[in-house]
Design an enzyme around this catalytic site. Structure first.
Site, PDB file in Angstrom:
ATOM      1  N   TYR A 100      56.310  66.434  85.347  1.00  0.00           N
ATOM      2  CA  TYR A 100      55.331  66.764  83.853  1.00  0.00           C
ATOM      3  C   TYR A 100      55.978  66.137  82.873  1.00  0.00           C
ATOM      4  O   TYR A 100      54.623  66.080  82.081  1.00  0.00           O
ATOM      5  CB  TYR A 100      55.697  68.537  83.976  1.00  0.00           C
ATOM      6  CG  TYR A 100      57.429  69.256  83.748  1.00  0.00           C
ATOM      7  CD1 TYR A 100      57.962  68.157  82.286  1.00  0.00           C
ATOM      8  CD2 TYR A 100      57.985  69.570  84.918  1.00  0.00           C
ATOM      9  CE1 TYR A 100      59.440  69.741  82.934  1.00  0.00           C
ATOM     10  CE2 TYR A 100      58.429  69.809  84.658  1.00  0.00           C
ATOM     11  CZ  TYR A 100      59.576  69.668  84.038  1.00  0.00           C
ATOM     12  OH  TYR A 100      61.027  69.801  84.180  1.00  0.00           O
ATOM     13  N   ILE A 157      63.219  60.576  87.070  1.00  0.00           N
ATOM     14  CA  ILE A 157      63.799  60.879  85.387  1.00  0.00           C
ATOM     15  C   ILE A 157      65.030  60.080  85.400  1.00  0.00           C
ATOM     16  O   ILE A 157      64.599  59.475  84.018  1.00  0.00           O
ATOM     17  CB  ILE A 157      64.930  62.372  85.655  1.00  0.00           C
ATOM     18  CG1 ILE A 157      63.858  63.126  86.023  1.00  0.00           C
ATOM     19  CG2 ILE A 157      65.287  62.416  84.220  1.00  0.00           C
ATOM     20  CD1 ILE A 157      63.504  64.482  85.859  1.00  0.00           C
ATOM     21  N   ASP A 176      71.663  55.311  94.422  1.00  0.00           N
ATOM     22  CA  ASP A 176      70.792  56.256  94.349  1.00  0.00           C
ATOM     23  C   ASP A 176      70.998  56.815  95.812  1.00  0.00           C
ATOM     24  O   ASP A 176      71.349  55.126  96.790  1.00  0.00           O
ATOM     25  CB  ASP A 176      69.693  55.763  94.690  1.00  0.00           C
ATOM     26  CG  ASP A 176      68.486  56.720  95.152  1.00  0.00           C
ATOM     27  OD1 ASP A 176      67.607  57.026  93.825  1.00  0.00           O
ATOM     28  OD2 ASP A 176      68.421  57.171  95.762  1.00  0.00           O
ATOM     29  N   ASN A 213      76.033  67.077  98.032  1.00  0.00           N
ATOM     30  CA  ASN A 213      76.715  66.850  96.415  1.00  0.00           C
ATOM     31  C   ASN A 213      77.036  68.193  95.587  1.00  0.00           C
ATOM     32  O   ASN A 213      77.173  67.813  94.422  1.00  0.00           O
ATOM     33  CB  ASN A 213      75.281  66.558  95.758  1.00  0.00           C
ATOM     34  CG  ASN A 213      73.674  66.897  95.009  1.00  0.00           C
ATOM     35  OD1 ASN A 213      74.124  68.662  95.314  1.00  0.00           O
ATOM     36  ND2 ASN A 213      72.902  65.698  94.998  1.00  0.00           N
ATOM     37  N   THR A 234      71.417  66.655  83.294  1.00  0.00           N
ATOM     38  CA  THR A 234      70.401  67.203  82.445  1.00  0.00           C
ATOM     39  C   THR A 234      69.986  67.826  84.555  1.00  0.00           C
ATOM     40  O   THR A 234      68.213  67.941  84.883  1.00  0.00           O
ATOM     41  CB  THR A 234      69.650  66.135  82.457  1.00  0.00           C
ATOM     42  OG1 THR A 234      69.554  65.042  82.694  1.00  0.00           O
ATOM     43  CG2 THR A 234      70.703  65.923  80.759  1.00  0.00           C
ATOM     44  N   ASP A 260      73.377  70.099  80.324  1.00  0.00           N
ATOM     45  CA  ASP A 260      72.596  70.824  79.617  1.00  0.00           C
ATOM     46  C   ASP A 260      72.164  72.195  81.142  1.00  0.00           C
ATOM     47  O   ASP A 260      71.416  73.281  81.011  1.00  0.00           O
ATOM     48  CB  ASP A 260      71.099  70.034  80.298  1.00  0.00           C
ATOM     49  CG  ASP A 260      69.736  70.765  79.866  1.00  0.00           C
ATOM     50  OD1 ASP A 260      70.029  71.781  78.464  1.00  0.00           O
ATOM     51  OD2 ASP A 260      69.073  70.487  80.406  1.00  0.00           O
ATOM     52  N   GLU A 265      73.868  79.423  86.427  1.00  0.00           N
ATOM     53  CA  GLU A 265      72.824  79.956  86.170  1.00  0.00           C
ATOM     54  C   GLU A 265      72.378  81.526  86.187  1.00  0.00           C
ATOM     55  O   GLU A 265      72.047  81.830  87.466  1.00  0.00           O
ATOM     56  CB  GLU A 265      71.686  79.219  85.847  1.00  0.00           C
ATOM     57  CG  GLU A 265      72.173  77.697  84.903  1.00  0.00           C
ATOM     58  CD  GLU A 265      70.576  76.616  85.237  1.00  0.00           C
ATOM     59  OE1 GLU A 265      70.006  76.513  85.315  1.00  0.00           O
ATOM     60  OE2 GLU A 265      71.546  75.775  84.127  1.00  0.00           O
ATOM     61  N   HIS A 297      69.634  74.442  79.151  1.00  0.00           N
ATOM     62  CA  HIS A 297      69.005  74.073  80.436  1.00  0.00           C
ATOM     63  C   HIS A 297      67.450  73.659  79.842  1.00  0.00           C
ATOM     64  O   HIS A 297      66.833  74.673  79.581  1.00  0.00           O
ATOM     65  CB  HIS A 297      68.861  74.767  81.167  1.00  0.00           C
ATOM     66  CG  HIS A 297      67.858  74.379  82.676  1.00  0.00           C
ATOM     67  ND1 HIS A 297      68.384  74.634  84.222  1.00  0.00           N
ATOM     68  CD2 HIS A 297      67.595  73.549  83.228  1.00  0.00           C
ATOM     69  CE1 HIS A 297      68.181  73.951  84.743  1.00  0.00           C
ATOM     70  NE2 HIS A 297      67.079  72.886  83.983  1.00  0.00           N
TER      71      HIS A 297
HETATM   72  P1  NAD Z   1      63.399  62.781  91.860  1.00  0.00           P
HETATM   73  O1  NAD Z   1      63.080  63.515  93.371  1.00  0.00           O
HETATM   74  O2  NAD Z   1      61.891  61.505  91.350  1.00  0.00           O
HETATM   75  O3  NAD Z   1      64.343  61.617  92.387  1.00  0.00           O
HETATM   76  C1  NAD Z   1      65.721  62.149  92.222  1.00  0.00           C
HETATM   77  C2  NAD Z   1      66.031  60.507  93.062  1.00  0.00           C
HETATM   78  O4  NAD Z   1      67.749  61.171  93.045  1.00  0.00           O
HETATM   79  C3  NAD Z   1      65.694  60.142  94.139  1.00  0.00           C
HETATM   80  O5  NAD Z   1      65.010  58.806  94.003  1.00  0.00           O
HETATM   81  C4  NAD Z   1      67.028  60.145  94.999  1.00  0.00           C
HETATM   82  O6  NAD Z   1      66.716  59.360  96.369  1.00  0.00           O
HETATM   83  C5  NAD Z   1      67.992  60.067  94.973  1.00  0.00           C
HETATM   84  N1  NAD Z   1      68.945  61.253  94.962  1.00  0.00           N
HETATM   85  C6  NAD Z   1      68.666  62.377  96.194  1.00  0.00           C
HETATM   86  N2  NAD Z   1      69.609  62.264  96.930  1.00  0.00           N
HETATM   87  C7  NAD Z   1      70.461  61.842  95.984  1.00  0.00           C
HETATM   88  C8  NAD Z   1      72.378  62.211  96.181  1.00  0.00           C
HETATM   89  N3  NAD Z   1      73.473  62.879  97.096  1.00  0.00           N
HETATM   90  N4  NAD Z   1      72.573  60.837  95.602  1.00  0.00           N
HETATM   91  C9  NAD Z   1      71.784  59.758  94.795  1.00  0.00           C
HETATM   92  N5  NAD Z   1      70.725  59.890  95.198  1.00  0.00           N
HETATM   93  C10 NAD Z   1      70.367  61.442  95.281  1.00  0.00           C
HETATM   94  O7  NAD Z   1      63.712  63.912  90.916  1.00  0.00           O
HETATM   95  P2  NAD Z   1      63.222  63.181  89.458  1.00  0.00           P
HETATM   96  O8  NAD Z   1      62.083  63.712  88.804  1.00  0.00           O
HETATM   97  O9  NAD Z   1      64.159  62.412  88.571  1.00  0.00           O
HETATM   98  O10 NAD Z   1      64.473  64.724  88.898  1.00  0.00           O
HETATM   99  C11 NAD Z   1      66.134  64.597  89.200  1.00  0.00           C
HETATM  100  C12 NAD Z   1      66.543  66.421  89.040  1.00  0.00           C
HETATM  101  O11 NAD Z   1      66.584  66.259  87.761  1.00  0.00           O
HETATM  102  C13 NAD Z   1      65.446  67.236  89.812  1.00  0.00           C
HETATM  103  O12 NAD Z   1      65.986  67.863  91.123  1.00  0.00           O
HETATM  104  C14 NAD Z   1      66.488  68.990  88.547  1.00  0.00           C
HETATM  105  O13 NAD Z   1      67.296  69.532  89.026  1.00  0.00           O
HETATM  106  C15 NAD Z   1      66.595  68.050  87.484  1.00  0.00           C
HETATM  107  N6  NAD Z   1      65.888  68.476  86.271  1.00  0.00           N
HETATM  108  C16 NAD Z   1      66.268  68.942  85.607  1.00  0.00           C
HETATM  109  C17 NAD Z   1      65.728  69.431  84.323  1.00  0.00           C
HETATM  110  C18 NAD Z   1      66.201  69.592  83.422  1.00  0.00           C
HETATM  111  O14 NAD Z   1      65.379  70.554  82.588  1.00  0.00           O
HETATM  112  N7  NAD Z   1      66.887  69.668  83.116  1.00  0.00           N
HETATM  113  C19 NAD Z   1      63.931  69.181  84.300  1.00  0.00           C
HETATM  114  C20 NAD Z   1      63.196  68.365  85.322  1.00  0.00           C
HETATM  115  C21 NAD Z   1      64.143  68.207  86.608  1.00  0.00           C
HETATM  116  C1  COI Z   2      63.063  71.421  86.317  1.00  0.00           C
HETATM  117  O1  COI Z   2      62.014  71.004  86.110  1.00  0.00           O
HETATM  118  O2  COI Z   2      63.477  71.926  87.677  1.00  0.00           O
HETATM  119  C2  COI Z   2      63.843  72.018  85.972  1.00  0.00           C
HETATM  120  O3  COI Z   2      64.629  72.158  85.466  1.00  0.00           O
HETATM  121  C3  COI Z   2      63.815  72.539  84.869  1.00  0.00           C
HETATM  122  C4  COI Z   2      63.751  74.218  84.008  1.00  0.00           C
HETATM  123  C5  COI Z   2      62.601  75.089  83.641  1.00  0.00           C
HETATM  124  C6  COI Z   2      63.556  74.797  86.194  1.00  0.00           C
END
Ligand code: NAD
Ligand code: COI
Length: 331
Positions: A100, A157, A176, A213, A234, A260, A265, A297
């Site tokens: 998103y 991300i 990774d 992890n 984050t 974050d 939670e 968060h």
């Molecule tokens: P993604 O799937 O695009 O990327 C995740 C990466 O992590 C992949 O390349 C994967 O190979 C790697 N990975 C998986 N397990 C691993 C490990 N044990 N060690 C090292 N690398 C590992 O996901 P993304 O869109 O980049 O999102 C990552 C995370 O961010 C989400 O799963 C979510 O938990 C978190 N997130 C947080 C927020 C927030 O508001 N704080 C928002 C969105 C997502």
């Molecule tokens: C996610 O998109 O995975 C987030 O961590 C955002 C949250 C609003 C649940």
């Protein structure tokens, strides 16, 4: 067809109403959290949109089945809080919104890194607690261009974060578990996690939470990190052992943290109309520390992200209802 959207904040409402109008579909929304007690509100609806970090339990999916609801469309990325086998057993199809706005979270991680590197917490503390407004040796920071940033997880991300950190002149190393072949020369993959821990001035976590992890960042890892290092989380709270982090910050094993996402939670976190005072002792303690930036968060929370979360999640429900298979289907 008609949908119900749970866990709604006021800033989402205009996007939900517009989507419903544009698509000629009835969409009800509620600020309620989705759980075993509140699932009854979804009776008569064909699909549910939701966003929450508390668990989606097996009992919830059993209720979905009894109520004839086959589709749950998440407005967020992470699926670590879902009993996926139970969803499958009960015939519930799930979608998420994987992209998103990766930039929103990446930007927030960089903001946290700058806040901590430039000692803003110490400046705020002097002003807020002592009402003093003058220079201090405690405010001397470090340039990003002189630091090595370790990015853990190079997905959507992580890659967006690398671009931003590189833009500020940092050297970037990454790890990774499933590294993708890349021609991107802006960073190098280190051979082991130990290399990432030892070499980074800032570690920014961007991987999903898994059983493997859980508490990966614990006392042993904090001991390995530089005592000047910053940890930015984050991703998900469960990846960092909060007790060990507290010790590491207090004993000087590491220099600071941007949090974050904190483990355990509660549903309160996402109740945007709540007037409750925070009671979580970890949150309270961390919020008092000048070398910590703790946020509820909210790394995702930009207007660009919110629009995409609504449009894509409701679009995914519509697709599933029309018998199509969305690309965002979670297996
Ligand atoms: P993604 O799937 O695009 O990327 C995740 C990466 O992590 C992949 O390349 C994967 O190979 C790697 N990975 C998986 N397990 C691993 C490990 N044990 N060690 C090292 N690398 C590992 O996901 P993304 O869109 O980049 O999102 C990552 C995370 O961010 C989400 O799963 C979510 O938990 C978190 N997130 C947080 C927020 C927030 O508001 N704080 C928002 C969105 C997502
Ligand atoms: C996610 O998109 O995975 C987030 O961590 C955002 C949250 C609003 C649940």
């Amino acid at each position: 067809m008609k949908f119900i959207v749970y866990n709604v904040r006021d800033d989402e409402i205009p996007f939900i109403e517009k989507w419903g109008k544009d698509h000629g579909i009835e969409v009800k929304y509620t600020t309620t959290t989705l759980n075993q007690e509140t699932v009854e509100e979804a009776a008569g609806f064909d699909g549910v949109s939701c966003l929450q970090t508390i668990p989606y339990s097996a009992e919830l999916f059993e209720s979905f089945k009894k109520m004839g609801i086959k589709y749950l469309s998440l407005r967020n990325v992470g699926v670590d809080n879902i009993d996926l086998p139970a969803a499958k057993e009960n015939g519930v199809r799930i979608t998420n919104v994987p992209a998103y706005s990766p930039e929103s979270i990446a930007e927030f991680a960089v903001m946290m890194s700058l806040y901590l590197s430039r000692k803003v917490g110490y400046m705020r503390q002097q002003l807020d607690q002592k009402h003093q407004f003058h220079f201090s040796p405690n405010f001397m920071g470090r340039l990003m261009s002189e630091q090595t940033v370790g990015v853990l997880g190079t997905g959507r991300i992580g890659r967006a974060a690398i671009k931003l950190f590189k833009g500020l002149g940092a050297s970037v190393i990454a790890y990774d578990k499933y590294p993708q072949k890349t021609t991107d020369e802006s960073f190098v993959y280190v051979k082991s996690l130990d290399d990432l821990y030892n070499q980074s001035d800032i570690i920014s976590i961007h991987m999903p939470a898994t059983e493997a992890n859980y508490h990966q960042f614990n006392h042993e890892v904090f001991e390995q990190m530089k005592d000047t290092a910053l940890l930015i989380n984050t991703a998900r709270g469960s990846i960092v052992d909060t007790d060990d982090l507290m010790y590491a910050l207090q004993s000087g094993e590491i220099a600071g943290a941007g949090i974050d996402t904190i483990e355990n939670e509660s549903a309160d976190l996402q109740d945007s109309r709540s007037t409750k005072q925070v009671t979580n002792p970890d949150v309270l303690k961390l919020s008092m520390m000048p070398n910590v930036l703790i946020t509820p968060h909210s790394a995702f929370h930009t207007s660009e992200a919110v629009k995409n979360m609504i449009d894509i999640s409701l679009g995914n429900l519509e697709m599933m209802m029309s018998g199509k298979i969305p690309a965002d289907l979670v297996d």
